[in-house]
Each structure stands twice: as C-alpha cells, then as structure tokens.
Design an enzyme around this catalytic site. Sequence first.
Site, PDB file in Angstrom:
ATOM      1  N   ARG A 191      -7.444  -0.060  -6.802  1.00 42.59           N
ATOM      2  CA  ARG A 191      -7.617   1.061  -5.870  1.00 42.59           C
ATOM      3  C   ARG A 191      -7.657   2.355  -6.679  1.00 42.59           C
ATOM      4  NH1 ARG A 191      -4.168   1.219  -0.606  1.00 42.59           N
ATOM      5  NH2 ARG A 191      -6.042   2.346   0.033  1.00 42.59           N
ATOM      6  N   ARG A 221       0.863  -1.179   0.000  1.00 38.85           N
ATOM      7  CA  ARG A 221       0.000   0.000   0.000  1.00 38.85           C
ATOM      8  C   ARG A 221       0.896   1.224   0.000  1.00 38.85           C
ATOM      9  NH1 ARG A 221       2.119   1.693   3.888  1.00 38.85           N
ATOM     10  NH2 ARG A 221       0.839   3.546   3.736  1.00 38.85           N
ATOM     11  N   GLY A 222       0.264   2.399  -0.097  1.00 41.97           N
ATOM     12  CA  GLY A 222       1.058   3.627  -0.199  1.00 41.97           C
ATOM     13  C   GLY A 222       1.276   3.937  -1.677  1.00 41.97           C
ATOM     14  N   ALA A 223       1.197   5.230  -2.013  1.00 42.53           N
ATOM     15  CA  ALA A 223       1.151   5.626  -3.429  1.00 42.53           C
ATOM     16  C   ALA A 223       2.320   5.087  -4.266  1.00 42.53           C
ATOM     17  CB  ALA A 223       1.106   7.152  -3.505  1.00 42.53           C
ATOM     18  N   ASP A 270      -1.512  10.847  -2.004  1.00 39.61           N
ATOM     19  CA  ASP A 270      -1.805   9.795  -2.972  1.00 39.61           C
ATOM     20  C   ASP A 270      -2.073  10.380  -4.352  1.00 39.61           C
ATOM     21  OD1 ASP A 270      -2.224   7.197  -1.137  1.00 39.61           O
ATOM     22  OD2 ASP A 270      -2.800   9.022  -0.104  1.00 39.61           O
ATOM     23  N   ASN A 324      -4.965  12.878   0.558  1.00 42.92           N
ATOM     24  CA  ASN A 324      -4.149  12.025   1.434  1.00 42.92           C
ATOM     25  C   ASN A 324      -5.093  11.288   2.383  1.00 42.92           C
ATOM     26  OD1 ASN A 324      -1.489  11.132   2.191  1.00 42.92           O
ATOM     27  ND2 ASN A 324      -1.762  12.225   4.110  1.00 42.92           N
TER      28      ASN A 324
HETATM   29  O1  MRU Z   1      -4.549   3.420   2.129  1.00 40.22           O
HETATM   30  P1  MRU Z   1      -3.059   3.514   2.038  1.00 40.22           P
HETATM   31  O2  MRU Z   1      -2.344   3.005   3.240  1.00 40.22           O
HETATM   32  O3  MRU Z   1      -2.504   2.964   0.752  1.00 40.22           O
HETATM   33  O4  MRU Z   1      -2.887   5.074   1.979  1.00 40.22           O
HETATM   34  C1  MRU Z   1      -1.753   5.652   1.543  1.00 40.22           C
HETATM   35  C2  MRU Z   1      -1.103   6.332   2.639  1.00 40.22           C
HETATM   36  O5  MRU Z   1      -0.407   5.705   3.392  1.00 40.22           O
HETATM   37  C3  MRU Z   1      -1.278   7.728   2.876  1.00 40.22           C
HETATM   38  O6  MRU Z   1      -2.356   8.343   2.379  1.00 40.22           O
HETATM   39  C4  MRU Z   1       0.044   8.410   2.684  1.00 40.22           C
HETATM   40  O7  MRU Z   1       0.085   9.465   3.526  1.00 40.22           O
HETATM   41  C5  MRU Z   1       0.301   8.816   1.276  1.00 40.22           C
HETATM   42  S1  MRU Z   1       0.945   7.550   0.330  1.00 40.22           S
HETATM   43  C6  MRU Z   1       2.565   8.008   0.282  1.00 40.22           C
END
Ligand code: MRU
Length: 362
Positions: free
Chosen positions: A88, A54-56, A242, A252
């Site tokens: 997603r 997960r995470g962008a 994101d 975000n």
């Molecule tokens: O739902 P997630 O865990 O994939 O969400 C992403 C994130 O962790 C946050 O929104 C984050 O601050 C930005 S992604 C670098």
Amino acid sequence: MNVAGQHYRTIWLKANDPEVVQLIDQRALPHRFVIEEVGTVEQMAEAIRDMHVRGAGLIGAAAGYGMYLGMLAGMALTAAAERLRATRPTAVNLAWAIERQLARIASGGTVPEKVSLARETAEAIANEDAEHCRQIGIHGLQLLERLARGKSGRPVNVLTHCNAGWLAFVDYGSATAPIYAAHDRGVPVHVWVDETRPRNQGAKLTAWELGEHGVPHTVIADNTGGHLMQRGEVDLVLVGTDRTTYTGDVANKIGTYLKALAAKDNNVPFYVALPSSSFDWKMRDGLAEIPIEQRGPEEVKHADGWVAGEMVEVRLTPEKTPAANYGFDVTPRRLISGLITERGICQPNEKSICAMFPEHAP
Ligand code: MRU
C-alpha cells in the site's frame, strides 16, 4: 482496548509460539471477532494489501512484524522489504517501519543476533505506537475539556472520518485517543461517525469500537457533515492521517478534504491527530508529492453487509458502469487548526512541526 470486557491489541506475537503473529482480521468486523495467524512475509503482505489489517500505525506495526518473519525464514531482507513495501503506497508508517528494521537488523553480526534484533524492533515499533497514541490522548483531552467548558454540561460533538481508532493502530487510536480519554474522565462527548464509503470503515469499525467502549455516537452518511456544521451541531472535527508532510499538509481517507472545507466555512476547529511515525520528513508539498492509492472499482460498485448470519455482497451500480476508487485526499495546511502529536499540539507549518521534532528538521 476492550472487546467484550477483555483487553486486546490489534497485533501481537502468539504467547506460546513467538514465530507466529496474531492479528484481528478487520474484514469480519463488526459482525464477527476473528483472530488470524500469520507466519510468513507473503501472508503478512496479503493481510496488509487486502486490509485484514489497515490504518497507518497498524500497517507500520504489521510491516515491522513482517520483517521479523522474513528474518526468521532466512529470506533475503531486501526481498522481504520490497514485498511489504509494494502493498500500500499512502501510509508512510509502512516504509518507516521497514527502514527502521533494515537499519537495526544490519547492526547485528550473526543470524541469531539479527533474528533477535528483528523481533525486538518489531515489538518496539508496536509498543511505541501504543504509547504515542496514549500520549496523543492526554494532549487532545485538553482540547475537549476546553470545548466542554463552553457547553454547560451538554456533550461536545466531535465529527470523525474513517477509522483512526485503536483498530488503525496497535492500541488507543490517534483521533479516538482524546475521545476515550475524555469519556473515561467523565467529560460528556458524542461522536458523529462518517460512514466512509466505499469500505465503510466508519460505519463498521469506528462505530464498533466506540460502542465497545461505551462512547455515545451516531453514524451519518458521508455527505451529512456540512449540514450538521451549518446547524452548529459539530464542535470539533478530529481525524487521523496516513501521511503528513513536515510542512503540515495532511493525507487522509478520501472525503477528509471536503470536511475540512466545510469546517473552515463554519468556523469549526479541524484537528488532525498523529504519532510522529506518520510525518514524512522528506516531503514538502502534499498535493504534488503524496502518492494516492487507487484500489479496485468493485469496492465502489459493491457493498457488503450481514444477512442471516453471513456476510453478503451486493452490486449497487449497473453492471457495466465504470467506477474510480481513490483511497485518500490531501487537506492543505491552511484548512487545519492544529496537529495533536505525542509531544503536544503544534501548528500545521514547518516552523512549529520542526520545533516540536527538532531531530527531524530538514
Ligand atoms: O484505507 P485505510 O482504512 O487503511 O485508511 C486509513 C484510515 O483509516 C484513515 O485514513 C485514517 O483516518 C488514518 S489512519 C490512522
């Protein structure tokens, strides 16, 4: 970054079998360190949708490797792209990586040539993600050093939300890269870590990675930030994103907007760190246009934790109570002090963003 003293990235090709992708399964953290093997597009799509990764930045890298796996299996590329794209909706890195793969693979002639281009591109996406985050660290470090000069040796208190750490990317992280850079150079830093309900990425992931790197930190309940800001105990809010429009609106993790409001009211600088792969060069109005993921209500109604060597899930709410689960919110540009990118810090407006990335100017 380091796990028990050994360097890891979040995703990589298996050393003796490059037809397999290995990744850290984040569902098990911080309690267990599990490496998962992924060999098909379907498995990669599930890993993204169910948030093993997960995470962008990491979602983008995973999609890049997913397209390579699709090419290896001789799958129709449009089908692989559709399957991955449907996982997603909010992080723009996902679609960006898929588009980049489609264009690159199309430039190949024979099938072996296309497979090799897909592999090269997946590796390039991952390597660039790591390098861009490293550069974000260098630019953001100046900000932390400047704040440290006014603190007479006391730590700079940074508040962060969710996990925009190395686990959300391939390495270094976006919001955490300046923190790691400052800590490594002896600038005293302490991080307030929002727990980040409902999935607790802050309490589980950010706390774990900061701890592994030796950065002082304290987990706080999500609603604590405003109180700390009123008491002068936050010097900087630093978050990831994101998807950020080319005009500077920032999507975000849900709850970020409330932190930005509190920061504005208390004159606390609010910065967003992002690699250019998280800009959406087509979207102008974040509130109207950014798709906000809604996940299942059970994530809100339940919580999980580690009990006697195993993960246990418990229900918090009355059984029949309905719950809504919005994954992200949009912070309007007027609440943001600056954007830390791999090329430097710019202002959250079209002119400044496009001056820094003229090749993308609409
Ligand atoms: O739902 P997630 O865990 O994939 O969400 C992403 C994130 O962790 C946050 O929104 C984050 O601050 C930005 S992604 C670098």
